[in-house]
Design an enzyme around this catalytic site. Structure first.
Site, PDB file in Angstrom:
ATOM      1  N   ASP A  84     -41.170 -17.716 -48.025  1.00 26.65           N
ATOM      2  CA  ASP A  84     -41.338 -18.505 -46.808  1.00 26.65           C
ATOM      3  C   ASP A  84     -42.742 -19.108 -46.808  1.00 26.65           C
ATOM      4  OD1 ASP A  84     -40.674 -19.601 -44.363  1.00 26.65           O
ATOM      5  OD2 ASP A  84     -41.304 -17.843 -43.214  1.00 26.65           O
ATOM      6  N   HIS A 102     -47.700 -26.567 -36.537  1.00 21.99           N
ATOM      7  CA  HIS A 102     -47.364 -25.164 -36.250  1.00 21.99           C
ATOM      8  C   HIS A 102     -48.568 -24.257 -36.528  1.00 21.99           C
ATOM      9  CE1 HIS A 102     -45.234 -21.385 -35.983  1.00 21.99           C
ATOM     10  NE2 HIS A 102     -45.596 -21.080 -37.222  1.00 21.99           N
ATOM     11  N   GLU A 139     -37.378 -19.522 -35.476  1.00 21.37           N
ATOM     12  CA  GLU A 139     -38.291 -20.461 -36.141  1.00 21.37           C
ATOM     13  C   GLU A 139     -37.435 -21.550 -36.750  1.00 21.37           C
ATOM     14  OE1 GLU A 139     -40.852 -18.256 -38.849  1.00 21.37           O
ATOM     15  OE2 GLU A 139     -42.276 -17.888 -37.237  1.00 21.37           O
ATOM     16  N   GLU A 192     -36.665 -24.085 -39.250  1.00 21.69           N
ATOM     17  CA  GLU A 192     -37.130 -24.354 -40.615  1.00 21.69           C
ATOM     18  C   GLU A 192     -36.031 -25.049 -41.405  1.00 21.69           C
ATOM     19  OE1 GLU A 192     -39.092 -21.153 -42.645  1.00 21.69           O
ATOM     20  OE2 GLU A 192     -39.883 -20.270 -40.798  1.00 21.69           O
ATOM     21  N   GLN A 246     -44.459  -8.148 -35.246  1.00 21.93           N
ATOM     22  CA  GLN A 246     -45.293  -8.904 -36.196  1.00 21.93           C
ATOM     23  C   GLN A 246     -46.781  -8.784 -35.873  1.00 21.93           C
ATOM     24  OE1 GLN A 246     -44.191 -13.046 -36.195  1.00 21.93           O
ATOM     25  NE2 GLN A 246     -45.431 -13.563 -37.967  1.00 21.93           N
ATOM     26  N   TYR A 285     -49.097  -7.046 -38.957  1.00 23.09           N
ATOM     27  CA  TYR A 285     -49.350  -8.046 -40.006  1.00 23.09           C
ATOM     28  C   TYR A 285     -50.719  -7.953 -40.688  1.00 23.09           C
ATOM     29  CZ  TYR A 285     -52.384 -11.424 -37.587  1.00 23.09           C
ATOM     30  OH  TYR A 285     -53.442 -12.050 -36.984  1.00 23.09           O
TER      31      TYR A 285
HETATM   32 CA    CA Z   1     -41.120 -18.471 -41.078  1.00 25.13          CA
END
Ligand code: CA
Length: 420
Positions: A133, A140, A206, A208, A247, A251
């Site tokens: 990814d 963004h 998200e 994408e 997250q 992260y």
């Molecule tokens: Ca993503």
């Protein structure tokens, strides 16, 4: 070479002018019948065409296809072959279903080749090997930087030099229609120093796009940016579901982990890069100048209109975002060149996702995180219901198509409902 793209071509299969799947599209997918037969397929209008049975009947005999390319349950055998083969197959399909081709119309209709969309179930088209990814939309990355770091220096120092990415998890990528289970995990409550075990309260989509690769480079070699598009088979819509609270806590310092790997979903039809040829556009001028291996010639962005809708258990679908694939700062060729510059090998059936695609306007933001500005603002559905993040029972629908004059090449729909 791309005779399938001829905009004047018409098909003996009838479809509406606003169909995502005119004869110029010819995407690839896989379906299952009621009696559990698997077919590799394409679609024109609403008619699904079994490539498995076309191959069995000998329609691809003049193409140098590997034996039984279309007899399996995924596109991987096709992906292992090269772009000239992919092109020859698409050109051949276009000819078979051309309005001028009366002979094949009569013959194909007498064989078990055409299926009604309503009678089949689309399944995962590709056995995905590795999933990467990226994080390639400047708007963004800027929005996220403004929210969580420093509004004055929203982009981290590497961002304008590297197509930033991470290795994701292919095992949890599912097809449109599969329910998405709200994940549980470790969350750090506000103003607390100790985490709790909880269901995610900040579940997000998200917006994408993903691209599927062919057999590319050997370990230790790299892909030259000039040839990079030869290894891109096609694209799909991609929802890279995210649990923002999981997250946020996990992260640091190694990046995304369980807040991402519970689920990502993709649309069932892979639209070839060839089919999108008419929709090439230039991306934003990159400044500062990039390193030589990331320099490219020509137009490498694609004008594909994207939309996200949310449907709750009580409301009709409400459009919450309209973005465009053309907003990508880093293009797919750059992503592949960068991904392999260290000698990392890319295989047939890998999936690379773009990262959330946001545009410059607020109505073009590609996630709830940005639309609600980290929960500070409210998104209204058609019936007055309010959202900051997603609730159980919500269905997230993504759509995408490219359009120019009378040609429309679409991706169909990606739709998944959140369950407890
Ligand atoms: Ca993503």
């Amino acid at each position: 070479m791309l005779s399938a793209n001829n905009i004047d071509r018409k098909s003996w299969i009838k479809y509406d002018s606003n169909s995502d799947f005119p004869i110029q599209n010819i995407p690839f997918g896989v379906f299952k019948t009621n009696n559990h037969e698997f077919h590799i397929a394409t679609i024109i209008g609403k008619t699904i065409i079994s490539l498995k049975n076309l191959e069995k009947e000998g329609y691809f005999n003049e193409i140098e296809l590997n034996k039984n390319t279309f007899q399996g349950k995924s596109l991987n055998q096709l992906l292992k072959q090269k772009k000239p083969i992919w092109r020859a197959v698409r050109n051949k399909i276009a000819d078979l279903f051309d309005l001028e081709n009366k002979n094949s119309e009569a013959q194909i209709k007498s064989e078990n080749i055409l299926f009604n969309k309503e009678n089949v179930e689309m399944i995962m088209p590709v056995q995905i090997g590795d999933y990467t990814d990226f994080y390639s939309s400047k708007d963004h990355a800027t929005n996220v930087g403004k929210m969580f770091r420093d509004p004055e220096n929203a982009l981290l120092p590497n961002w304008l030099h590297i197509p930033v990415g991470y290795h994701g998890r292919s095992s949890s990528i599912v097809i449109s229609g599969t329910p998405v289970k709200r994940p549980k995990g470790q969350i750090l409550p506000k103003e607390s120093s100790k985490p709790i075990y909880s269901e995610s309260k900040l579940l997000d989509f998200e917006l994408e796009m993903g691209f599927i690769t062919g057999e590319a480079n050997k370990l230790g070699e790299n892909i030259n940016i000039e040839n990079a598009e030869d290894y891109i088979f096609g694209l799909c819509l991609f929802n890279d579901w995210s649990a923002r609270d999981i997250q946020k806590w996990e992260y640091v310092p190694l990046g995304p982990f369980l807040g991402k790997s519970f689920n990502s979903s993709m649309s069932p039809w892979i639209v070839t890069l060839d089919a999108l040829e008419h929709f090439r556009v230039s991306g934003e001028t990159q400044s500062p100048e990039v390193l030589d291996y990331l320099k490219f010639n020509g137009k490498k962005n694609y004008d594909i209109q994207l939309e996200v809708l949310i449907k709750s258990t009580k409301s009709e679908a409400t459009s919450v975002s309209k973005s465009n694939f053309k907003y990508m700062y880093w293009n797919m060729a750059q992503q592949l060149a960068h991904h392999t510059i260290n000698g990392c090998n890319v295989n047939a059936g890998d999936l690379m996702a773009s990262g959330t695609i946001s545009g410059p306007k607020k109505s073009e933001f590609g996630s709830m995180l940005e639309l609600s500005w980290a929960g500070k603002e409210t998104i209204c559905l058609n019936n007055g219901e309010e959202r900051k993040f997603l609730k159980n029972g919500d269905t997230v629908i993504m759509r995408g198509y490219a359009k120019k004059e009378n040609l429309r090449i679409g991706f169909g729909e990606l739709s998944n409902t959140i369950i407890e």
